[in-house]
Design an enzyme around this catalytic site. Structure first.
Site, short mmCIF file in Angstrom:
data_model
loop_
_atom_site.label_atom_id
_atom_site.label_comp_id
_atom_site.label_asym_id
_atom_site.label_seq_id
_atom_site.Cartn_x
_atom_site.Cartn_y
_atom_site.Cartn_z
N ASP A 213 0.86 -1.18 0.00
CA ASP A 213 0.00 0.00 0.00
C ASP A 213 0.90 1.23 0.00
O ASP A 213 2.09 1.15 0.34
CB ASP A 213 -0.89 -0.02 1.24
CG ASP A 213 -1.67 1.27 1.42
OD1 ASP A 213 -2.41 1.64 0.49
OD2 ASP A 213 -1.49 1.90 2.47
N ASP B 289 -0.26 5.07 0.84
CA ASP B 289 -0.54 6.10 1.84
C ASP B 289 -0.49 5.52 3.25
O ASP B 289 -1.25 4.62 3.59
CB ASP B 289 -1.91 6.72 1.59
CG ASP B 289 -2.01 7.33 0.20
OD1 ASP B 289 -1.03 7.97 -0.22
OD2 ASP B 289 -3.04 7.13 -0.47
N ASP C 86 -1.69 -0.49 6.04
CA ASP C 86 -1.74 0.27 7.29
C ASP C 86 -3.16 0.56 7.78
O ASP C 86 -3.33 1.15 8.85
CB ASP C 86 -1.00 1.60 7.14
CG ASP C 86 -1.79 2.62 6.33
OD1 ASP C 86 -2.00 3.76 6.80
OD2 ASP C 86 -2.22 2.27 5.20
#
Length: 468
Positions: free
Chosen positions: A12, A14, A164
């Site tokens: 991922d 961001d 996250d």
């Protein structure tokens, strides 16, 4: 103990590789005109711009398109001026590059934002990038991770996704990836197939490899009178087991001693049942299953410890008389074989995972739809999937014949040996014959010491959908 090989790591963006979750949070606050609260997290974190824009539109009455454009602008401005790699991110990317493990960027951000971040990180670090613009559905749907795996030519089961947010974790897990969660703003709970760490700092490639599920490679093999029709049959059988790198072999026609002799030579575990059935396993056998007085035909099982879980493997040999395609009434004798299979199914526990493998002496209803072959149908109705046909769904292109590599004259070529399963994920399934066997009766010098082809299926003990 064999884990699946790490074939790719999917990151991922961001909040995982770069500290942009806070920048996104600030951009949404700017557009919303108020501070965001804990209750707003599910509508903001891990969401594509269009989703958050629609959420704000429902609150403010502003058109979605206008809000999306403003969010894009506010976030991109912050990214250009405030991008910061997360601790350990660049070191891990460099380590993966040194070991030749491909990486992909998988983000719910639009392409314009992703390209800005890629420029900052080094686009050459990633073999593939998938953004919100590249799939019909973005996170939490599995589409972005499945698209990345297709582009890389890998199966999700042999990939680790690094995320996250709960939204991203849901996407990766739905695709079938193992997950390393490194929460940025909101906590994430550990779960099966999911490891949670506070940071990427100190994460090694070997640590990522350790997150993958165990491999279970099962072979079913009718040994043909124990292999005695072929010279040096035991040495040739051992060579087959070694060169196929299987973990468990479901044996039929063992002549009573083959399972024990093969296991002893390999340093493996085994279960012998009756004069005909056996199981050999590189994993410890914890429980033996089935009728202790099983005859020549029937089934026997063993429960074995694979990593931190147990798996049942059964070997079955069904009656060989009156093979259906030989008969004027193909189903006349199938009730005998079906009865034997149903007896086996009653003995198998309801627990998963379980493998049921063997020589059924009956074609599959998935291969010959002109006849409703009841043996394989009964297994399907009991919840068992046919691993070979799941991996090779086109019966015309991939017939998977196991009968017979040596009986060629006036014999129908058919698929009568099966590796069925319940509660496992199929990564690959194929038939196997070593060398080029000569046909009966000139078989004694064949490299292949059987009159059946073997079937070998590789399973993942992790969860997830079927192969990509």
């Amino acid at each position: 103990m064999n884990r699946l090989p790490l074939q790719a790591v999917l990151f991922d963006m961001d909040g995982t590789l770069v500290d942009t979750e806070r920048l996104w949070w600030e951009a949404v606050e700017q557009v919303a005109g108020r501070p965001l609260t804990e209750e707003d997290r599910p509508e903001v974190l891990g969401r594509p711009v269009e989703y958050t824009a629609a959420w704000l539109a429902a609150i403010t009455g502003t058109p979605v398109a206008d809000l999306a454009e403003t969010l894009h602008r506010e976030f991109a401005d912050r990214v250009r001026t405030g991008i910061v790699p997360r601790p350990g991110a660049l070191a891990l990317l460099d380590a993966l590059a040194r070991e030749g493990v491909p990486t992909a960027l998988v983000t719910a951000s639009p392409r314009a934002v992703a390209d800005t971040v890629l420029d900052a990180l080094g686009a050459e670090r990633f073999a593939v990038s998938v953004t919100a613009d590249d799939t019909p559905h973005t996170k939490p749907a599995p589409d972005p991770y499945l698209a990345a795996c297709r582009a890389l030519g890998v199966d999700p089961a042999v990939c680790v996704a690094v995320e996250d947010t709960e939204t991203g974790v849901a996407s990766a897990e739905a695709a079938g990836c193992a997950v390393l969660a490194v929460p940025s703003l909101a906590p994430i709970e550990a779960a099966p197939g999911r490891t949670v760490r506070a940071s990427l700092a100190g994460v090694t490639v070997d640590r990522l490899r350790s997150l993958l599920p165990y491999r279970l490679r099962v072979m079913t093999w009718n040994l043909w009178y124990g292999g005695t029709k072929v010279r040096d049959h035991r040495a040739k059988q051992l060579k087959v087991v070694a060169e196929t790198d299987v973990d468990v072999v479901a044996l039929q026609e063992t002549y009573g001693t083959a399972a024990g002799e093969l296991a002893e030579a390999l340093g493996w575990h085994h279960h012998s049942a009756g004069p005909n059935l056996g199981i050999i396993s590189r994993f410890p056998i914890t429980t033996v299953l089935g009728d202790p007085d099983v005859g020549f035909y029937g089934a026997a099982g063993a429960r074995m410890a694979v990593g931190d879980q147990e798996v049942e493997v059964w070997t079955a040999h069904l009656d060989a008389e009156h093979y259906g395609p030989y008969e004027a009434e193909p189903l006349a004798h199938e009730e005998v074989r079906t009865g034997q299979l149903r007896d086996t199914l009653r003995r198998i526990s309801g627990a998963a995972p379980v493998v049921l493998a063997g020589d059924f002496n009956s074609p599959s209803h998935l291969d010959r739809p002109d006849v409703e072959w009841p043996v394989t149908r009964a297994a399907q109705e009991a919840g068992f999937g046919d691993s070979f046909r799941q991996a090779n769904p086109d019966a015309v292109r991939d017939p998977g014949h196991t009968w017979s590599p040596v009986h060629a004259h006036a014999e129908p070529q058919d698929r009568i040996d099966f590796v069925l399963h319940r509660g496992l994920r199929v990564l690959d399934s194929r038939t196997y014959v070593s060398g080029t066997p000569r046909t009966w009766p000139d078989v004694e010098d064949n490299d292949w010491p059987s009159d059946h082809a073997a079937v070998i299926t590789t399973f993942s003990l992790g969860s997830g959908p079927g192969t990509v």
